[in-house]
Scaffold this motif. Structure first.
Motif, PDB file in Angstrom:
ATOM      1  N   THR A  23       0.880  -1.254   0.070  1.00 26.92           N
ATOM      2  CA  THR A  23      -0.049   0.111  -0.177  1.00 26.92           C
ATOM      3  C   THR A  23       0.916   1.372   0.094  1.00 26.92           C
ATOM      4  O   THR A  23       0.422   2.226  -0.478  1.00 26.92           O
ATOM      5  CB  THR A  23      -0.992   0.129   1.169  1.00 26.92           C
ATOM      6  N   ARG A  50       6.342  -4.037   3.410  1.00 29.24           N
ATOM      7  CA  ARG A  50       7.820  -3.911   3.854  1.00 29.24           C
ATOM      8  C   ARG A  50       7.565  -3.270   5.174  1.00 29.24           C
ATOM      9  O   ARG A  50       6.722  -2.446   5.609  1.00 29.24           O
ATOM     10  CB  ARG A  50       8.509  -3.054   3.035  1.00 29.24           C
ATOM     11  N   ARG A  52      10.322  -1.644   8.657  1.00 25.70           N
ATOM     12  CA  ARG A  52      11.227  -1.055   9.041  1.00 25.70           C
ATOM     13  C   ARG A  52      12.669  -1.743   8.637  1.00 25.70           C
ATOM     14  O   ARG A  52      12.804  -2.938   8.525  1.00 25.70           O
ATOM     15  CB  ARG A  52      11.624  -0.233  10.247  1.00 25.70           C
ATOM     16  N   ARG A  55      12.980  -4.877   6.402  1.00 21.81           N
ATOM     17  CA  ARG A  55      12.165  -6.224   6.856  1.00 21.81           C
ATOM     18  C   ARG A  55      11.028  -6.389   6.033  1.00 21.81           C
ATOM     19  O   ARG A  55      10.459  -5.318   5.547  1.00 21.81           O
ATOM     20  CB  ARG A  55      11.921  -6.440   8.134  1.00 21.81           C
ATOM     21  N   TRP A  57       6.984  -7.434   5.891  1.00 26.01           N
ATOM     22  CA  TRP A  57       5.917  -7.187   6.688  1.00 26.01           C
ATOM     23  C   TRP A  57       4.760  -8.142   6.091  1.00 26.01           C
ATOM     24  O   TRP A  57       4.393  -7.929   5.112  1.00 26.01           O
ATOM     25  CB  TRP A  57       5.589  -5.668   6.998  1.00 26.01           C
ATOM     26  N   ALA A  66      -3.990  -3.012   6.895  1.00 24.71           N
ATOM     27  CA  ALA A  66      -2.561  -2.478   6.421  1.00 24.71           C
ATOM     28  C   ALA A  66      -3.089  -1.372   5.357  1.00 24.71           C
ATOM     29  O   ALA A  66      -3.900  -1.286   4.381  1.00 24.71           O
ATOM     30  CB  ALA A  66      -1.930  -3.581   5.454  1.00 24.71           C
ATOM     31  N   LYS A 112       3.868  -6.462  20.377  1.00 21.30           N
ATOM     32  CA  LYS A 112       3.626  -5.501  19.257  1.00 21.30           C
ATOM     33  C   LYS A 112       2.231  -5.437  18.598  1.00 21.30           C
ATOM     34  O   LYS A 112       1.889  -6.552  17.948  1.00 21.30           O
ATOM     35  CB  LYS A 112       4.809  -5.646  18.265  1.00 21.30           C
ATOM     36  N   GLY A 131       2.918   4.432   6.269  1.00 30.17           N
ATOM     37  CA  GLY A 131       2.272   3.043   6.125  1.00 30.17           C
ATOM     38  C   GLY A 131       2.013   2.384   7.522  1.00 30.17           C
ATOM     39  O   GLY A 131       3.136   2.195   8.590  1.00 30.17           O
ATOM     40  N   GLY A 133       0.419  -0.831   9.812  1.00 28.94           N
ATOM     41  CA  GLY A 133       0.079  -2.377   9.875  1.00 28.94           C
ATOM     42  C   GLY A 133      -0.485  -2.548  11.147  1.00 28.94           C
ATOM     43  O   GLY A 133       0.101  -2.552  12.328  1.00 28.94           O
TER      44      GLY A 133
HETATM   45  C1  BTN Z   1       7.680  -1.877  11.188  1.00 29.35           C
HETATM   46  O1  BTN Z   1       8.508  -2.620  10.625  1.00 29.35           O
HETATM   47  O2  BTN Z   1       7.326  -2.115  12.316  1.00 29.35           O
HETATM   48  C2  BTN Z   1       6.837  -0.952  10.153  1.00 29.35           C
HETATM   49  C3  BTN Z   1       5.892  -2.022   9.489  1.00 29.35           C
HETATM   50  C4  BTN Z   1       4.758  -1.244   8.535  1.00 29.35           C
HETATM   51  C5  BTN Z   1       3.812  -2.153   7.568  1.00 29.35           C
HETATM   52  C6  BTN Z   1       3.004  -1.260   6.867  1.00 29.35           C
HETATM   53  S1  BTN Z   1       1.504  -2.220   6.294  1.00 29.35           S
HETATM   54  C7  BTN Z   1       0.940  -0.914   5.316  1.00 29.35           C
HETATM   55  C8  BTN Z   1       2.202  -0.367   4.800  1.00 29.35           C
HETATM   56  N1  BTN Z   1       2.612  -0.924   3.642  1.00 29.35           N
HETATM   57  C9  BTN Z   1       3.676  -1.367   3.677  1.00 29.35           C
HETATM   58  O3  BTN Z   1       4.405  -2.251   2.681  1.00 29.35           O
HETATM   59  N2  BTN Z   1       4.327  -1.268   4.819  1.00 29.35           N
HETATM   60  C10 BTN Z   1       3.541  -0.753   5.627  1.00 29.35           C
END
Ligand code: BTN
Length: 250
Positions: A23, A50, A52, A55, A57, A66, A112, A131, A133
């Motif tokens: 997204t 994705r 942080r 990584r 997601w 999301a 989390k 973004g 989640g």
């Molecule tokens: C983290 O690593 O804690 C952050 C995660 C963020 C995930 C969200 S889901 C919606 C948006 N789209 C993505 O690809 N990543 C963010």
């Protein structure tokens, strides 16, 4: 826990998709095209979600929310303010004791609940993509195991809530718009006390890690610019950013 429905509406309306790559890629395109602030994209499934530090997601289908949106004004503390806006809305709509793990993870009982990824893009008009989640619904048992294995949790675990995504997004966007206006006019200092009240980090012994450094200490206070003051063996140290914050159990 009850989901206290409040009917508020927000424009622009989010766009919902069954499956997308990320997204945040859709929100990035919206920013490049100069679409209106808070243009928002929400998906049931992301194939390239994705997080942080590069990584991946995983989005648990309809059990999680999301979504990503574009904003044109922000600063280094935008992630802090986004997390606080989310906490305010979750606390307004439910009775879940959600807290903020500095700088911007949402946790319940140390697990989390929500990840936030803020990316800045320097196009003709610079913009941010936020973004989010958020694990919101009651997951099936096998998915719950997956989630708890990685230290996660979901709002739906605390009761039989079944909120509509539209209602949640309307309430959150309205709160965030107000908060971003305040951030731009006054700065983080306007949020500092409430952020500290909901902090899951202050008052604990922690280890803050970056790629190059590891600092252990007691999380003593938050500064007016959102950084963390640690009381270490060598004295006070200001932490501006960290890749991970680990609680040190005594
Ligand atoms: C983290 O690593 O804690 C952050 C995660 C963020 C995930 C969200 S889901 C919606 C948006 N789209 C993505 O690809 N990543 C963010």
């Amino acid at each position: 826990m009850t989901w206290n429905k409040t009917k508020v509406t927000f424009e622009p309306k989010p766009q919902f998709f069954e499956e997308v790559g990320s997204t945040s890629d859709l929100a990035k395109m919206a920013g490049e095209e100069g679409k209106v602030a808070f243009s928002c994209f929400c998906a049931n499934k992301q194939t390239k979600g994705r997080g942080r530090q590069g990584r991946t997601w995983f989005t648990l289908g309809e059990e999680s929310l999301a979504f990503s949106f574009v904003v044109y004004e922000g600063s280094y503390v935008l992630p802090h303010v986004v997390s606080l806006s989310l906490v305010k809305v979750i606390r307004k709509l439910t009775s879940v004791n959600v807290k903020i793990k500095w700088p911007n993870d949402l946790v319940v009982d140390g697990k989390k609940l929500c990840g936030i990824l803020v990316e800045k893009f320097n196009s003709d008009t610079p913009f941010y993509v936020v973004g989010i989640g958020l694990n919101i619904f009651k997951p099936e048992i096998n998915k719950l195991a997956e989630l708890t294995d990685v230290g996660g949790t979901t709002l739906g675990l605390y009761d039989d809530i079944n909120p509509s995504r539209e209602d949640f997004l309307d309430a959150f966007m309205l709160q965030l718009k107000t908060d971003i206006e305040l951030l731009n006019s006054v700065g983080f200092v306007a949020f500092k006390d409430l952020y500290a009240e909901y902090s899951d980090t202050l008052g604990k012994n922690i280890v803050a890690r970056t790629q190059t450094e590891e600092t252990s200490g007691f999380a003593k206070e938050l500064t007016d610019r959102g950084s963390l003051i640690l009381e270490t063996e060598k004295g006070l140290k200001e932490i501006l950013a960290a890749e991970t914050i680990m609680e040190q159990k005594s």
